[in-house]
Design a protein around this motif. Structure first.
Motif, short mmCIF file in Angstrom:
data_model
loop_
_atom_site.label_atom_id
_atom_site.label_comp_id
_atom_site.label_asym_id
_atom_site.label_seq_id
_atom_site.Cartn_x
_atom_site.Cartn_y
_atom_site.Cartn_z
N SER A 266 0.93 -0.79 0.34
CA SER A 266 0.01 0.24 -0.33
C SER A 266 0.57 1.32 -0.10
O SER A 266 2.19 1.29 0.59
CB SER A 266 -0.85 0.11 1.15
OG SER A 266 -1.81 -0.99 1.12
N GLU A 267 0.46 2.47 -0.21
CA GLU A 267 0.93 3.78 -0.29
C GLU A 267 1.70 4.16 0.90
O GLU A 267 0.89 3.38 1.84
CB GLU A 267 0.40 4.96 -1.27
CG GLU A 267 0.04 5.12 -2.00
CD GLU A 267 -0.80 6.43 -2.76
OE1 GLU A 267 0.50 6.57 -3.97
OE2 GLU A 267 -1.26 6.68 -2.74
N ALA A 268 2.50 4.70 0.86
CA ALA A 268 3.05 5.19 2.41
C ALA A 268 3.74 3.47 2.64
O ALA A 268 4.75 4.00 3.72
CB ALA A 268 2.59 5.34 3.18
N GLU B 82 11.92 -2.96 0.73
CA GLU B 82 12.55 -3.65 0.76
C GLU B 82 12.73 -4.86 -0.45
O GLU B 82 12.06 -5.70 -0.11
CB GLU B 82 13.54 -4.04 2.60
CG GLU B 82 14.45 -5.10 2.04
CD GLU B 82 15.47 -4.92 3.07
OE1 GLU B 82 15.41 -4.09 4.34
OE2 GLU B 82 16.59 -5.23 3.11
N LEU B 83 14.08 -5.62 -1.82
CA LEU B 83 13.91 -5.59 -2.03
C LEU B 83 15.12 -6.58 -2.14
O LEU B 83 16.03 -5.77 -1.65
CB LEU B 83 13.94 -5.21 -3.61
CG LEU B 83 12.14 -4.76 -4.49
CD1 LEU B 83 12.15 -4.25 -5.78
CD2 LEU B 83 10.96 -5.94 -3.30
N GLY B 84 15.04 -7.36 -1.70
CA GLY B 84 16.09 -7.93 -1.83
C GLY B 84 16.98 -9.02 -3.44
O GLY B 84 16.33 -9.17 -4.08
N CYS B 85 18.39 -8.41 -3.10
CA CYS B 85 19.00 -9.17 -4.07
C CYS B 85 20.87 -9.45 -3.86
O CYS B 85 21.11 -8.92 -2.69
CB CYS B 85 19.73 -8.21 -4.82
SG CYS B 85 20.67 -8.32 -6.07
N ASN B 86 20.55 -11.23 -4.33
CA ASN B 86 22.00 -11.38 -4.13
C ASN B 86 23.04 -11.77 -5.29
O ASN B 86 22.27 -12.40 -6.22
CB ASN B 86 21.94 -12.94 -3.09
CG ASN B 86 21.02 -12.92 -2.15
OD1 ASN B 86 20.45 -11.83 -1.67
ND2 ASN B 86 22.60 -12.19 -0.55
N TYR B 87 23.83 -12.06 -4.87
CA TYR B 87 24.74 -12.80 -5.97
C TYR B 87 25.72 -13.48 -5.79
O TYR B 87 25.90 -13.88 -4.99
CB TYR B 87 25.62 -11.24 -6.77
CG TYR B 87 26.61 -10.22 -5.98
CD1 TYR B 87 26.19 -9.59 -5.38
CD2 TYR B 87 27.75 -11.33 -6.15
CE1 TYR B 87 27.35 -8.83 -4.42
CE2 TYR B 87 28.67 -10.70 -4.91
CZ TYR B 87 28.13 -9.03 -4.15
OH TYR B 87 29.57 -9.11 -3.24
N ASN C 78 20.56 -5.11 -1.41
CA ASN C 78 19.03 -4.73 -1.36
C ASN C 78 19.24 -2.67 -1.56
O ASN C 78 19.06 -2.62 -1.26
CB ASN C 78 18.56 -4.90 -0.03
CG ASN C 78 18.56 -6.85 0.51
OD1 ASN C 78 19.62 -7.82 -0.76
ND2 ASN C 78 18.84 -7.16 1.37
N LEU C 79 17.55 -3.41 -2.17
CA LEU C 79 16.93 -1.64 -2.54
C LEU C 79 15.31 -1.75 -1.26
O LEU C 79 14.95 -2.71 -0.75
CB LEU C 79 16.06 -2.46 -3.94
CG LEU C 79 15.89 -0.93 -4.18
CD1 LEU C 79 16.73 0.70 -4.75
CD2 LEU C 79 14.32 -1.18 -5.24
N ARG C 80 16.11 -0.06 -0.70
CA ARG C 80 15.08 0.25 0.05
C ARG C 80 14.59 1.45 -0.10
O ARG C 80 14.89 2.60 -0.86
CB ARG C 80 15.96 0.55 1.48
CG ARG C 80 16.19 -1.17 1.60
CD ARG C 80 16.67 -0.65 3.27
NE ARG C 80 17.76 0.33 3.94
CZ ARG C 80 19.09 -0.19 4.19
NH1 ARG C 80 19.17 -1.36 4.07
NH2 ARG C 80 20.14 0.40 4.39
N LYS C 81 13.58 1.66 0.25
CA LYS C 81 12.79 3.10 0.32
C LYS C 81 11.72 3.19 1.47
O LYS C 81 10.71 2.50 1.51
CB LYS C 81 11.45 3.20 -0.83
CG LYS C 81 10.88 4.58 -1.02
CD LYS C 81 10.83 4.64 -2.42
CE LYS C 81 10.15 5.95 -2.34
NZ LYS C 81 9.71 6.41 -3.71
N PRO C 82 11.85 4.38 2.10
CA PRO C 82 10.93 4.58 3.47
C PRO C 82 9.59 4.32 2.80
O PRO C 82 9.01 3.90 4.52
CB PRO C 82 11.83 5.42 4.08
CG PRO C 82 12.65 6.08 3.10
CD PRO C 82 12.87 5.34 1.90
N SER C 83 9.12 4.87 1.85
CA SER C 83 7.49 5.24 1.68
C SER C 83 7.43 5.29 0.15
O SER C 83 7.73 6.28 -0.30
CB SER C 83 7.15 6.42 2.32
OG SER C 83 5.63 6.56 2.25
#
Lengths: 113, 113
Positions: free
Chosen positions: A14-16, A20-25, A75-80
């Motif tokens: 949901s908005e806000a 966190e999206l995971g990425c492993n290599y 890992n990629l993140r965005k607070p909101s």
């Protein structure tokens, strides 16, 4: 063989909500790391990149990623998140000394308004 | 001005035909790439040219042949098209093959009937 894993194939938020999206290599040496975004019907665009230095990287549109060498993760993140963040997100790696971009399988993010 | 352009945007053709996709970049980059994105959004590198020299040649059928007449152009020719060739083909370019950000074209959606 070198590979990039993105564990979350589909994510619905949901908005806000925080993201966190995971990425492993899988590569033991030095790597350059990237996150790209593909909005619906569009081409890939760079969100952020890591070559060296501070492992916490800030990108465009409020995104950030953290390189943890011991975990082979980026890992990629965005607070909101916003509705406009609905897109496919790709992690990519270039092992040092090679020319080959290796992309992860992508994570489809859907943000509900 | 479009940085990386591809033509055509859509290509619908019959099995067995031969077709070409063209790519041009006006960024002055040295390296260009072709990627195939399948229906599950998996992005796989096919070829890369650096200063008109082939540097990446992944395991693709030899029906696929890249041609780089100059640094700014990388075309993809496909002979004897098969159903499994249906995908979106992306061209990309970068200034530095070993670490650089890639700039992607808008993609060519190929449908083989």
């Amino acid at each position: 063989a070198q590979s990039v894993s993105q564990h979350n194939h589909h994510v619905i938020l949901s908005e806000a909500a925080s993201l966190e999206l995971g990425c492993n290599y899988s590569y033991g040496g030095t790597v350059n790391l990237f996150w790209y975004v593909q909005y619906p019907g569009q081409h890939l665009q760079l969100l952020l990149k890591y070559f060296s230095g501070d492992p916490l990287v800030k990108g465009i549109k409020g995104f950030e990623a953290e390189f943890i060498k011991s975990k082979f993760s980026f890992n990629l993140r965005k607070p909101s998140v916003q509705w406009s963040d609905t897109a496919e997100y790709f992690c990519a790696v270039i092992p040092s000394g090679t020319y080959k971009y290796i992309f992860g399988t992508g994570t489809r993010l859907k943000v509900l308004a | 001005d479009t940085a990386v352009s591809q033509t055509p945007k859509y290509l619908v053709t019959q099995m067995g035909n031969d077709k070409s996709i063209k790519c041009e970049q006006n960024l002055g980059h040295d390296t260009m790439y072709w990627y195939k994105q399948d229906s599950k959004k998996f992005l796989k590198i096919m070829f890369s040219y650096n200063n008109k020299e082939l540097i990446i040649n992944e395991t693709v059928p030899n029906r696929f042949s890249p041609k780089s007449p100059d640094k700014a152009h990388l075309n993809l020719h496909i002979n004897s098209l098969e159903l499994g060739d249906s995908a979106v083909y992306f061209c990309a370019s970068s200034q530095d093959a070993s670490r650089g950000e890639q700039f992607f074209g808008p993609g060519t959606r190929l449908t083989v009937l």
